[in-house]
Each structure stands twice: as C-alpha cells, then as structure tokens.
Enzyme design. Structure first.
Site, PDB file in Angstrom:
ATOM      1  N   HIS A  22      -0.755   6.763   4.843  1.00  0.00           N
ATOM      2  CA  HIS A  22       0.637   6.448   5.177  1.00  0.00           C
ATOM      3  C   HIS A  22       1.493   7.638   4.744  1.00  0.00           C
ATOM      4  CE1 HIS A  22      -0.486   2.279   5.917  1.00  0.00           C
ATOM      5  NE2 HIS A  22      -1.044   2.229   4.723  1.00  0.00           N
ATOM      6  N   ASN A  57       1.999  -3.767   7.622  1.00  0.00           N
ATOM      7  CA  ASN A  57       3.024  -4.301   6.731  1.00  0.00           C
ATOM      8  C   ASN A  57       3.823  -3.192   6.065  1.00  0.00           C
ATOM      9  OD1 ASN A  57       2.729  -7.215   6.888  1.00  0.00           O
ATOM     10  ND2 ASN A  57       0.739  -6.935   5.934  1.00  0.00           N
ATOM     11  N   ALA A  66       0.787  -1.225   0.000  1.00  0.00           N
ATOM     12  CA  ALA A  66       0.000   0.000   0.000  1.00  0.00           C
ATOM     13  C   ALA A  66       0.824   1.282   0.000  1.00  0.00           C
ATOM     14  CB  ALA A  66      -0.932   0.005   1.216  1.00  0.00           C
TER      15      ALA A  66
END
EC number: 1.4.1.21
Length: 265
Positions: A216, A186, A117
């Site tokens: 993120h 992750n 991602a």
C-alpha cells in the site's frame, strides 16, 4: 480501578482467530473474551461460548467486528442502539455515507475504527486539520488471485491470470473501489476516513504475480507539504486477501479501548 471490557467477537476467520486467541489468553489487559459469533458451528474450536448477535449484545459492552462489511451493514445500528460499543475492522463499509452517518449518530453505543494494514493515518488527520490536501493517491498491489471478483469480465480475468508483470485492474475513488473489492481494499476507506473525503482519494488497484508482499503506497500533497507512506505486508496464510498484520492492528485498537496506559495514540 478501571472496569474490564467484556468483549464479543464477530467472526472466527483469519482475523478473528488471532484476536480471539490473544484476548482469551489474557494478552489484552482490561479485556475479557465473553463470546464468539459466527454463522458456522464451531464447537470446541473457540475459547468462549458461541452466541448469536442478539445474545452477545446482552452480555458484552464491546463488540469487535472481524467478519466483513456485511456485518457492519446488517448489525452496526442494532449493536450501537443496544448501548454496546463497536470496533470495526471492515472499514470499507463506511464508503456508504448513509450507513456511516447512521453509525456515527446512533447511540448510546460508540463506533470505533481500526487503521488495519496501513500507517500514517494520524499524520494525514493532523495535516487535513490544517486545510484540504490538493492530491491524495493510494496504490494497492496484491496477488492476482486475491483480487478476482464476480463482476470482472473474461478479458480482465484472463489478463490477470496470464500476467507476467503488474496489471491495473481498477482505478477510482475511495468511494468506488471498496464496493468492488469488499475483502481487499479496506485500506482505501481508512485513508478516506482519515482525510474526511471519499472522493478526494484516488485509488489504483494493481494485480502483480510477483507480489510476495501486499503493498500500500499513500501519496499526499498540498500547501502543508508532501507526504508518502509505504507498507509491504506478508499476506495472511489462511486468507491471502488480507495482510498478516491486520489482527494485530485490531488488537492494538482493542488495547486502547480497554484502557492500557502508556501507548502512542
């Protein structure tokens, strides 16, 4: 003429269904879906025979992991030792340095990782090749319900469930955080793999009831320059703990391994 990669898929969840459906439909030139592994009986729900891990290594030359860190820990070495390549989606498992070393040195199969991602990892790898970065930070923001963990005490759980704004639920390194959030962080491991140092990446995990998107933010600084990457993804409707883009990142990595030409690497 290049050979067709015979693909086995471990996991038929939010990620596996998209990846398996696309490969079975011919969406990845050079790849053929041969088998699906899942601990539930799936019947006609899958477009390929359902097998065990022991069976799939006999029929495939590339296995895609889309089922969580436990699969990487439990089966990674076995898969690679059989001569079968392994594409890992759950990069958080690689925060275990002993496991990481074993996977990178076990063969004849080869292990590969997908960025999942987050973007900018190729730039971080290039910058890190010039020398160490002095500061690397990752801030991950998700809905509170996707971050609840069994180890959390009642005070923290209550703060998350009643929050009206962002609440930091953990701060630590990329070595520490993915262990505490095995299904949600992750990205922290992926950043650490890119810069080659689990302890250099400082991670903040934030619960925000207004987080329509999973966010993120990577910030890195050093003598080479300053870098900032930010992504905001739609959570997967079937599994809000992961971003909707993740299976498509896996498919991109799979396409590269299958030998599709003309793409940016």
């Amino acid at each position: 003429m290049s050979r067709v990669r015979k693909v086995g898929l471990i996991g038929w969840g939010a990620i596996g269904r998209v990846v398996g459906g696309a490969v079975a439909a011919g969406g990845v030139p050079g790849a053929e879906l041969v088998a699906v592994v899942d601990n539930r009986p799936l019947g006609d729900a899958v477009p390929a025979p359902q097998m065990t891990v022991e069976q799939v290594v006999e029929h495939c030359d590339l296995i895609v992991e889309a089922a969580g860190q436990g699969v990487v820990r439990g089966w990674g070495e076995t898969i690679l030792a059989s001569g079968t390549d392994l594409l890992v989606a759950s990069t958080g498992a690689l925060t275990d340095e002993e496991l990481s070393k074993k996977l990178l040195t076990t063969g004849p199969g080869r292990v590969y990782f997908t960025g999942g991602a987050v973007g900018g990892l190729d730039v971080l790898q290039a910058v890190r090749a010039m020398g160490p970065l002095s500061e690397i930070r990752l801030t991950t923001t998700k809905l509170p319900s996707t971050l609840e963990q069994p180890w959390m005490d009642e005070q923290l759980l209550t703060a998350m469930r009643t929050a009206t704004g962002p609440v930091e639920v953990m701060r630590g390194t990329a070595r520490e955080v993915p262990v505490r959030f095995p299904k949600s962080t992750n990205v922290a491991a992926s950043v650490a793999l890119a810069v080659g140092d689990l302890d250099a990446v400082r991670v903040s995990v934030v619960a925000d009831p207004a987080a329509v998107h999973t966010s993120h933010v990577i910030e890195a600084n050093g003598p080479q320059g300053s870098y900032r990457f930010e992504v905001r993804h739609q959570p997967d409707p079937a599994n809000p703990a992961t971003s909707q883009v993740v299976p498509y990142a896996v498919l991109r990595s799979l396409a590269a391994l299958a030998g599709r030409s003309g793409q940016i690497l």
